[in-house]
Design a protein around this motif. Structure first.
Motif, PDB file in Angstrom:
ATOM      1  N   LEU A 421       0.840  -1.204   0.000  1.00 11.59           N
ATOM      2  CA  LEU A 421       0.000   0.000   0.000  1.00 11.59           C
ATOM      3  C   LEU A 421       0.875   1.253   0.000  1.00 11.59           C
ATOM      4  CD1 LEU A 421      -2.799   1.408   0.384  1.00 11.59           C
ATOM      5  CD2 LEU A 421      -2.373   1.262   2.842  1.00 11.59           C
ATOM      6  N   VAL A 422       1.881   1.279   0.871  1.00 11.92           N
ATOM      7  CA  VAL A 422       2.759   2.457   0.958  1.00 11.92           C
ATOM      8  C   VAL A 422       3.496   2.662  -0.370  1.00 11.92           C
ATOM      9  CG1 VAL A 422       4.792   3.399   2.128  1.00 11.92           C
ATOM     10  CG2 VAL A 422       2.975   2.317   3.469  1.00 11.92           C
ATOM     11  N   ALA A 423       3.931   1.572  -0.984  1.00 12.03           N
ATOM     12  CA  ALA A 423       4.634   1.689  -2.273  1.00 12.03           C
ATOM     13  C   ALA A 423       3.703   2.258  -3.342  1.00 12.03           C
ATOM     14  CB  ALA A 423       5.176   0.327  -2.694  1.00 12.03           C
ATOM     15  N   MET A 424       2.439   1.852  -3.314  1.00 12.15           N
ATOM     16  CA  MET A 424       1.488   2.406  -4.291  1.00 12.15           C
ATOM     17  C   MET A 424       1.248   3.888  -4.023  1.00 12.15           C
ATOM     18  SD  MET A 424      -1.412  -0.490  -5.105  1.00 12.15           S
ATOM     19  CE  MET A 424      -1.977  -0.828  -3.456  1.00 12.15           C
ATOM     20  N   GLU A 425       1.248   4.255  -2.744  1.00 13.61           N
ATOM     21  CA  GLU A 425       0.955   5.655  -2.377  1.00 13.61           C
ATOM     22  C   GLU A 425       2.129   6.587  -2.628  1.00 13.61           C
ATOM     23  OE1 GLU A 425      -2.238   5.259   1.308  1.00 13.61           O
ATOM     24  OE2 GLU A 425      -0.118   5.099   1.756  1.00 13.61           O
ATOM     25  N   THR A 426       3.328   6.099  -2.308  1.00 16.85           N
ATOM     26  CA  THR A 426       4.477   7.025  -2.280  1.00 16.85           C
ATOM     27  C   THR A 426       5.544   6.728  -3.330  1.00 16.85           C
ATOM     28  OG1 THR A 426       5.738   5.619  -0.767  1.00 16.85           O
ATOM     29  CG2 THR A 426       4.203   7.193   0.237  1.00 16.85           C
ATOM     30  N   PRO A 442      -9.950  -6.617  -3.000  1.00 19.04           N
ATOM     31  CA  PRO A 442      -9.386  -5.902  -1.845  1.00 19.04           C
ATOM     32  C   PRO A 442     -10.076  -4.607  -1.466  1.00 19.04           C
ATOM     33  CG  PRO A 442      -7.882  -5.835  -3.711  1.00 19.04           C
ATOM     34  CD  PRO A 442      -8.960  -6.781  -4.080  1.00 19.04           C
ATOM     35  N   ILE A 443     -10.839  -3.958  -2.372  1.00 19.14           N
ATOM     36  CA  ILE A 443     -11.486  -2.714  -1.911  1.00 19.14           C
ATOM     37  C   ILE A 443     -12.807  -3.016  -1.191  1.00 19.14           C
ATOM     38  CG2 ILE A 443     -10.382  -1.242  -3.639  1.00 19.14           C
ATOM     39  CD1 ILE A 443     -13.147  -1.041  -5.028  1.00 19.14           C
ATOM     40  N   THR A 444     -13.164  -4.295  -1.107  1.00 17.59           N
ATOM     41  CA  THR A 444     -14.364  -4.678  -0.354  1.00 17.59           C
ATOM     42  C   THR A 444     -13.977  -5.523   0.845  1.00 17.59           C
ATOM     43  OG1 THR A 444     -15.462  -4.860  -2.498  1.00 17.59           O
ATOM     44  CG2 THR A 444     -16.661  -5.724  -0.587  1.00 17.59           C
ATOM     45  N   ASN A 445     -13.060  -6.421   0.632  1.00 18.44           N
ATOM     46  CA  ASN A 445     -12.769  -7.453   1.614  1.00 18.44           C
ATOM     47  C   ASN A 445     -11.261  -7.650   1.700  1.00 18.44           C
ATOM     48  OD1 ASN A 445     -13.776  -9.671   3.291  1.00 18.44           O
ATOM     49  ND2 ASN A 445     -12.739 -10.948   1.800  1.00 18.44           N
ATOM     50  N   TYR A 454      -8.333   1.995  -2.279  1.00 25.31           N
ATOM     51  CA  TYR A 454      -8.944   2.443  -3.538  1.00 25.31           C
ATOM     52  C   TYR A 454      -8.159   3.628  -4.119  1.00 25.31           C
ATOM     53  CZ  TYR A 454     -12.425   5.052  -6.276  1.00 25.31           C
ATOM     54  OH  TYR A 454     -13.068   5.772  -7.244  1.00 25.31           O
ATOM     55  N   GLU A 455      -7.863   4.616  -3.267  1.00 21.28           N
ATOM     56  CA  GLU A 455      -7.116   5.792  -3.759  1.00 21.28           C
ATOM     57  C   GLU A 455      -5.725   5.377  -4.228  1.00 21.28           C
ATOM     58  OE1 GLU A 455      -8.163   8.785  -4.350  1.00 21.28           O
ATOM     59  OE2 GLU A 455     -10.156   8.379  -3.538  1.00 21.28           O
ATOM     60  N   ALA A 456      -5.078   4.502  -3.455  1.00 26.55           N
ATOM     61  CA  ALA A 456      -3.712   4.081  -3.805  1.00 26.55           C
ATOM     62  C   ALA A 456      -3.695   3.308  -5.117  1.00 26.55           C
ATOM     63  CB  ALA A 456      -3.136   3.223  -2.684  1.00 26.55           C
ATOM     64  N   MET A 457      -4.729   2.517  -5.353  1.00 32.26           N
ATOM     65  CA  MET A 457      -4.734   1.692  -6.571  1.00 32.26           C
ATOM     66  C   MET A 457      -4.884   2.527  -7.845  1.00 32.26           C
ATOM     67  SD  MET A 457      -6.688  -1.845  -5.498  1.00 32.26           S
ATOM     68  CE  MET A 457      -6.664  -2.533  -7.155  1.00 32.26           C
ATOM     69  N   LYS A 458      -5.232   3.793  -7.674  1.00 30.95           N
ATOM     70  CA  LYS A 458      -5.323   4.657  -8.858  1.00 30.95           C
ATOM     71  C   LYS A 458      -3.948   4.869  -9.503  1.00 30.95           C
ATOM     72  CE  LYS A 458      -9.505   7.109  -7.518  1.00 30.95           C
ATOM     73  NZ  LYS A 458     -10.082   8.318  -6.932  1.00 30.95           N
ATOM     74  N   SER A 459      -2.879   4.599  -8.743  1.00 30.24           N
ATOM     75  CA  SER A 459      -1.531   4.778  -9.310  1.00 30.24           C
ATOM     76  C   SER A 459      -1.080   3.568 -10.136  1.00 30.24           C
ATOM     77  CB  SER A 459      -0.524   5.024  -8.178  1.00 30.24           C
ATOM     78  OG  SER A 459      -0.386   3.838  -7.397  1.00 30.24           O
ATOM     79  N   ILE A 460      -1.903   2.525 -10.151  1.00 31.60           N
ATOM     80  CA  ILE A 460      -1.536   1.309 -10.899  1.00 31.60           C
ATOM     81  C   ILE A 460      -1.739   1.544 -12.395  1.00 31.60           C
ATOM     82  CG2 ILE A 460      -2.231  -1.109 -11.276  1.00 31.60           C
ATOM     83  CD1 ILE A 460      -0.709  -0.581  -8.650  1.00 31.60           C
ATOM     84  N   THR A 473     -13.787  -4.359  -7.100  1.00 34.62           N
ATOM     85  CA  THR A 473     -12.379  -4.132  -7.462  1.00 34.62           C
ATOM     86  C   THR A 473     -12.188  -4.257  -8.973  1.00 34.62           C
ATOM     87  OG1 THR A 473     -11.645  -4.969  -5.320  1.00 34.62           O
ATOM     88  CG2 THR A 473     -10.016  -4.947  -7.087  1.00 34.62           C
ATOM     89  N   ALA A 474     -12.837  -5.252  -9.577  1.00 35.34           N
ATOM     90  CA  ALA A 474     -12.717  -5.428 -11.029  1.00 35.34           C
ATOM     91  C   ALA A 474     -13.339  -4.239 -11.751  1.00 35.34           C
ATOM     92  CB  ALA A 474     -13.396  -6.729 -11.445  1.00 35.34           C
ATOM     93  N   ALA A 475     -14.524  -3.818 -11.295  1.00 35.17           N
ATOM     94  CA  ALA A 475     -15.204  -2.700 -11.962  1.00 35.17           C
ATOM     95  C   ALA A 475     -14.366  -1.426 -11.877  1.00 35.17           C
ATOM     96  CB  ALA A 475     -16.569  -2.467 -11.327  1.00 35.17           C
ATOM     97  N   ALA A 476     -13.706  -1.223 -10.739  1.00 34.04           N
ATOM     98  CA  ALA A 476     -12.947   0.019 -10.541  1.00 34.04           C
ATOM     99  C   ALA A 476     -11.605   0.006 -11.265  1.00 34.04           C
ATOM    100  CB  ALA A 476     -12.727   0.249  -9.049  1.00 34.04           C
ATOM    101  N   PHE A 477     -10.945  -1.157 -11.317  1.00 36.95           N
ATOM    102  CA  PHE A 477      -9.535  -1.130 -11.732  1.00 36.95           C
ATOM    103  C   PHE A 477      -9.111  -2.092 -12.841  1.00 36.95           C
ATOM    104  CE2 PHE A 477      -9.481   0.498  -7.341  1.00 36.95           C
ATOM    105  CZ  PHE A 477      -8.948   1.753  -7.615  1.00 36.95           C
ATOM    106  N   ALA A 478      -9.884  -3.147 -13.105  1.00 34.39           N
ATOM    107  CA  ALA A 478      -9.369  -4.153 -14.045  1.00 34.39           C
ATOM    108  C   ALA A 478      -9.233  -3.567 -15.448  1.00 34.39           C
ATOM    109  CB  ALA A 478     -10.288  -5.362 -14.056  1.00 34.39           C
ATOM    110  N   ASP A 479      -8.071  -3.811 -16.041  1.00 36.78           N
ATOM    111  CA  ASP A 479      -7.906  -3.514 -17.462  1.00 36.78           C
ATOM    112  C   ASP A 479      -8.222  -4.766 -18.260  1.00 36.78           C
ATOM    113  OD1 ASP A 479      -6.831  -0.753 -17.263  1.00 36.78           O
ATOM    114  OD2 ASP A 479      -5.351  -1.798 -16.031  1.00 36.78           O
ATOM    115  N   ILE A 480      -7.858  -5.909 -17.687  1.00 36.04           N
ATOM    116  CA  ILE A 480      -8.222  -7.212 -18.257  1.00 36.04           C
ATOM    117  C   ILE A 480      -8.885  -8.014 -17.147  1.00 36.04           C
ATOM    118  CG2 ILE A 480      -7.332  -9.414 -19.156  1.00 36.04           C
ATOM    119  CD1 ILE A 480      -6.914  -7.304 -21.231  1.00 36.04           C
TER     120      ILE A 480
END
Ligand code: SF4
Length: 756
Positions: A421-426, A442-445, A454-460, A473-480
Motif C-alpha cells: 500500500l505504501v509503495a502504491m501511495e508514495t 481488496p477494496i471490499t474485503n 482504492y485511492e492508492a490503486m489509482k496509481s496502478i 475491485t474489477a469494476a474500478a480497476f481491471a484492465d483485463i
C-alpha cells in the motif's frame, strides 16, 4: 458407506464407494472435493451430479472421512452459482475510462498476449519488482499465483490480497512455528482414515475454543462439525468469545471478553494454572524451555487484573483456568483457536499466551491433544519447487521485509500488504505499477481501510483481475478480466494439512483454473520454468513434489481414490520425527517447546507472552471513547457468505438479504434503536450503514459489523461500484497498524458510535 450418515436420497445399490465416477440413470456422479470458489477453503468431499456435462445437483460424499456427507448451504447451493446469469465466461478488456464497467469480449490468446506485453513494458520501465500479485484466502490460487509471481513475472512481491498485517492465520502460525518448530492443530482424528474408529485415537476431555466459531467458519482446514462429533462422544468445551455462539451456549465455562483483550485473559489463566499446580510438571521439565521465566511473567497477572481489562468477571476467568488445567492434569485437553486472535495488533503475543496454556498441560502430539503437523502447507512445496533457483535471484528488496521484527529475520511467507500500500501511495522504496489479482476483492474485503486502498490503486498502470464475477475491485480497476473456473470446472490437487484430495473437473463454463492461468502465462513469460503442456502433467508434478507428504502415487491414482491419507504418528517428538537431525525433541534452537522463545529474543521481540492495548481502545484512548463509545469487532462469518462471495446468490440473499450490525439489547435501548432499523456506524476512519440486530448475547459496549458487503444488484460503475461504500466494514478499519512482530492488525478492535 460410513454408518450414521446415510441420507434417504442415497440408494445403497447405486452408491459406489470404491469408484470416483459412476452412472445413476441419466446422471453421472463424480466424487471430488470443493476447494475453489464459491464455497470456502475447507475442501469438503462432494458428489457432483451432471447431466450432459451440466451440474444439476451436489451432495456431500457420505463415504468421506472428512465431512461424512455433510455440506454447508453454500456448497448445497452450487448449482445456482455455477449457472448464475452474471457469471463471466470469456476474458474481457476494459472499454473507455476505468470505473465505467464497460467491457469487450476478447479471446484467451488476446488476453494472455496483452498481459505478457504489458508485463514486459512495465518491467522495462520500472523493473519486475513493480509487479505484485495478490490472492484470496486459502484457495488453489494461493499456490499457483505466487508461483506465477516468482517464476513468471520474476517479482518477489506476492501479497495476501491486501490483508493488513497478514492477519489471517499467519500470526498464529508464526507463534506456533516459533514456539514448537511446527504447526499444531486440535486432534479430531482427521489425520486417521478410520477417524474415531482408529484404535490409536481417543477424544479430548476438554477443548478450549478461543475466538472461533468453527461450525460456521470451517476455517484453516478445520471442519467445524468435528467439534460436535467429539462433543457427542463426551468432550466438554470452554469458550472465550465476546458473543454467545451456539458452542458458547453449550460450554462448561463461557468467558465473555472485550475484543482484543485475549492476551490479558490468557495470562491470567496461566497465572491460576501455575499458582495452583494445574500443569504437567514432568512434561514441562522434560520438553519445554523457559517455564520459570513464564511463571515470573504471569505472577502479577491476577484474574482481577485481567477482568478489569477484559470487562468480565474474575471468578469466570478463574473457573475457566481451573476447569482447563484440571482436565489437562487428569486427561486430555486440546485447543481450537480462530481468526479473532490474528485480527488484533498484539495477536502474536496473545497466541503465544494461549499456546502456553495448552503446552503446560503436556497434551502435545497425543491422541485428542494438540498435534504437530509436519506435513501441512503443501502449497509451499509446489510454489518453491516451481520457482527453484529463481527466488535467490529475485528475493532481495521484497516489499516489507523490514516491516516488523519477525519479517526482518526472514519469517515472511508473503510480501507485506501494508508495504505494498505504501509503495502504491508514495513510490517508496519503489513504485508498484502492475497488479495481478486472483480471487481477491481488496477494496471490499481483506484489505482494511478500503478507501485508502482504492485511492492508492489509482496509481496502478495495469491491473488484471481473475475472478468468478465482476466485483467492485474489477469494476474500478481491471484492465483485463479473466474468468475463473469454479470448483467443479477444474482438476487439481487439494493440499492443506491432510488428507490429500483430488479435485475432479465435471463441467466447463469457459473459465480457467489457476493451474491453467499459471501455465499459459508462465509459458509465455518464462518457458523454462513452466515445462508442463497439460494440467494433468502439472498435477503429476505436484504429486511428485509434495515433499512433505509421504505419498507415492500419480494424480490419476489420487483421482481414483479421491482422498489419500499419509501415515500419521503420535508423539513424534519422542521418536525423532520432528527434527531435521532426527533427534528427539522439537525443531527449535533448544530442541524443546519454547515458552520463552529464543527466536523472538533474537529477532528483538519480547520472548515471553504479553498483553498490550489496541491503538484505539477504552483504556488507551479514553478521550476518543467519549465520541466513539463502542468497541467495534468485524468479520465473524455467516452461514450464507464466504467473505465477499455469494452476494449475487438469490438463495443466500433470501436467507440473509442485508448486512447486519449486532448490538446489545441495553445499548440499543439507550440509543433508541430497534431490531431491523438501518443505523450508521461511524468512527474516525469512516462511516457505513447496516441493519440492526438487537440481542442480549453480544457483550454490552461491543458492536459487531458484518464484513464483505457489496450489492451486485446496484450499478457497477463509479461512483457506486455496486454499492461498495455503503455497508463495507473495511471503511472502518485501518492499514499499517500491525504488531511489533509485523503480524496482526486491528480488524477486531476498532471503536465506533452507532446512531439511527
Ligand atoms: S465447509 Fe461448507 S462451504 Fe466449505 S467446502 Fe465444506 S461444505 Fe463447502
Amino acid at each position: 458407506m460410513r454408518e450414521g450418515f446415510i441420507r434417504e436420497e442415497f440408494s445403497k445399490d447405486l452408491y459406489k464407494p470404491d469408484q470416483w465416477q459412476w452412472q445413476e440413470g441419466d446422471l453421472t456422479v463424480t466424487r471430488s472435493c470443493q476447494w475453489s470458489g464459491p464455497g470456502c477453503h475447507q475442501g469438503c468431499s462432494v458428489l457432483f451430479y451432471t447431466k450432459n456435462n451440466e451440474l444439476v445437483k451436489i451432495e456431500g460424499d457420505p463415504n468421506s472421512p472428512v465431512n461424512e456427507g455433510r455440506l454447508c448451504m453454500r456448497c448445497l447451493n452450487m448449482v445456482e452459482m455455477v449457472n448464475h446469469p452474471d457469471r463471466i465466461h470469456t476474458p474481457l478488456r476494459r472499454v473507455g475510462e476505468r470505473g465505467n464497467n464497460q467491457w469487450e469480449e476478447i479471446s484467451w490468446d488476446e488476453a494472455y498476449d496483452e498481459i505478457v506485453a504489458k508485463t514486459k513494458e512495465i518491467t522495462e520501465k520500472y523493473g519486475a519488482k513493480s509487479i505484485s500479485t495478490g490472492m484470496g484466502t486459502g484457495r488453489n490460487a494461493s499456490w499457483q499465483t505466487p508461483a506465477l509471481a516468482f517464476a513468471g513475472f520474476k517479482t518477489p512481491n506476492d501479497n495476501a490480497g491486501m490483508l493488513s498485517g497478514d492477519s489471517c492465520y499467519t500470526p498464529r502460525m508464526m507463534a506456533m512455528n516459533a514456539l514448537f518448530g511446527s504447526t499444531c492443530i486440535a486432534d479430531m482424528g482427521q489425520c486417521l482414515e478410520k477417524r474415531f474408529d482408529d484404535p490409536r485415537y481417543s477424544i479430548p476431555d476438554m477443548m478450549l475454543i478461543w475466538g472461533n466459531n468453527p461450525i460456521v467458519s470451517n476455517a484453516d482446514g478445520f471442519f467445524g462439525h468435528w467439534v460436535i462429533d467429539v462433543m457427542r462422544r463426551g468432550t466438554k468445551i470452554i469458550v472465550v468469545d465476546p458473543r454467545l455462539t451456539w458452542l458458547a451456549s453449550k460450554a462448561e465455562v463461557w468467558v465473555q471478553i472485550r475484543p482484543g483483550t485475549d492476551g490479558a485473559v490468557a495470562l491470567a489463566m496461566l497465572h491460576v494454572m501455575i499458582e495452583e499446580g494445574l500443569y504437567d510438571a514432568e512434561f514441562v521439565d522434560k520438553w519445554t524451555y523457559g517455564f520459570d521465566a513464564l511463571k515470573e511473567r504471569v505472577a502479577d497477572w491476577t484474574p482481577e487484573r485481567a477482568a478489569e481489562i477484559a470487562w468480565c468477571e474474575a471468578d469466570v476467568i478463574t473457573k475457566a483456568a481451573r476447569t482447563f488445567g484440571a482436565a489437562g492434569v487428569n486427561g486430555t485437553t486440546t485447543l481450537q483457536w480462530g481468526l479473532k486472535l490474528d485480527q488484533q495488533k498484539y495477536g502474536v503475543p496473545a497466541a503465544h499466551a494461549i499456546a502456553c496454556m495448552q503446552i503446560i498441560t503436556g497434551n502435545i502430539d497425543v491422541p485428542g491433544g494438540f498435534i504437530c503437523i509436519n506435513f501441512g502447507y503443501t502449497q509451499s512445496d509446489i510454489r518453491e519447487a516451481i520457482a527453484k533457483d529463481m527466488m535467490s535471484e529475485i528475493k532481495d528488496g521484497r516489499l516489507g521485509d523490514d516491516y516488523g521484527a519477525l519479517r526482518r529475520v526472514g519469517y515472511a511467507p508473503h510480501s507485506s500488504t501494508d508495504a505494498t500500500l505504501v509503495a502504491m501511495e508514495t513510490g517508496e522504496p519503489y513504485p508498484i505499477k502492475m497488479l495481478y489479482l486472483c480471487s481477491t476483492n481488496p477494496i471490499t474485503n481483506m484489505g482494511a481501510e478500503s478507501k485508502r486502498i482504492y485511492e492508492a490503486m489509482k496509481s496502478i498502470e495495469f491491473c488484471v483481475v481473475c475472478d468468478l464475477f465482476i466485483t467492485p475491485t474489477a469494476a474500478a480497476f481491471a484492465d483485463i478480466f479473466l474468468p475463473v473456473a469454479m470448483g467443479c470446472e477444474r482438476s487439481g490437487v487439494r493440499g492443506w494439512y491432510t488428507p490429500l484430495r483430488a479435485i475432479n473437473k465435471v463441467t466447463d463454463a469457459g473459465g480457467k483454473g489457476d493451474e491453467v492461468l499459471m501455465l499459459e502465462l508462465g509459458k509465455r513469460l518464462n518457458p523454462d520454468y513452466f515445462p508442463w503442456d497439460t494440467v494433468e502433467e502439472f498435477d503429476n508434478y505436484c504429486m511428485e513434489n509434495l515433499s512433505s507428504v509421504p505419498l507415492k502415487m500419480t494424480f490419476e491414482e489420487l483421482r481414483d481414490k479421491v482422498i489419500a491419507y499419509p501415515d500419521f504418528e503420535y508423539r513424534k517428538y519422542e521418536k525423532g520425527l520432528l527434527r531435521a537431525d532426527g533427534k528427539p525433541g522439537f525443531q527449535t534452537a533448544t530442541g524443546r517447546i519454547e515458552l520463552y522463545c529464543t527466536m523472538y529474543d533474537m529477532a528483538g521481540v519480547d520472548p515471553l507472552p504479553y498483553f498490550d492495548e489496541p491503538t484505539e481502545s477504552p483504556m488507551r484512548t479514553p478521550e476518543l471513547m467519549e465520541e466513539y463509545p463502542f468497541v467495534l469487532s468485524t468479520g465473524a462469518r455467516s452461514w450464507e457468505f464466504f467473505h465477499s462471495e455469494q452476494r449475487q446468490s438469490k438463495a443466500m440473499r433470501e436467507f440473509h438479504p442485508d448486512p447486519i450490525v449486532e448490538l446489545n439489547t441495553e445499548d440499543a435501548a439507550a440509543l433508541g434503536i430497534k431490531e431491523g432499523d438501518w443505523v450508521n456506524i461511524e468512527n474516525p476512519h469512516g462511516k457505513i450503514r447496516q441493519k440492526a440486530r438487537v440481542v442480549p448475547t453480544i457483550k454490552k459496549g461491543v458492536v459487531h459489523c458484518e464484513h464483505g458487503w457489496w450489492f451486485p444488484e446496484l450499478a457497477g460503475e463509479e461512483p457506486t461500484l455496486f454499492g461498495n461504500w455503503e455497508s463495507n466494514a473495511n471503511c472502518l478499519t485501518t492499514m499499517c497498524d500491525f504488531g511489533p512482530s509485523g503480524y496482526g492488525a486491528p480488524y477486531n478492535t476498532q471503536i465506533c458510535r452507532v446512531y439511527k
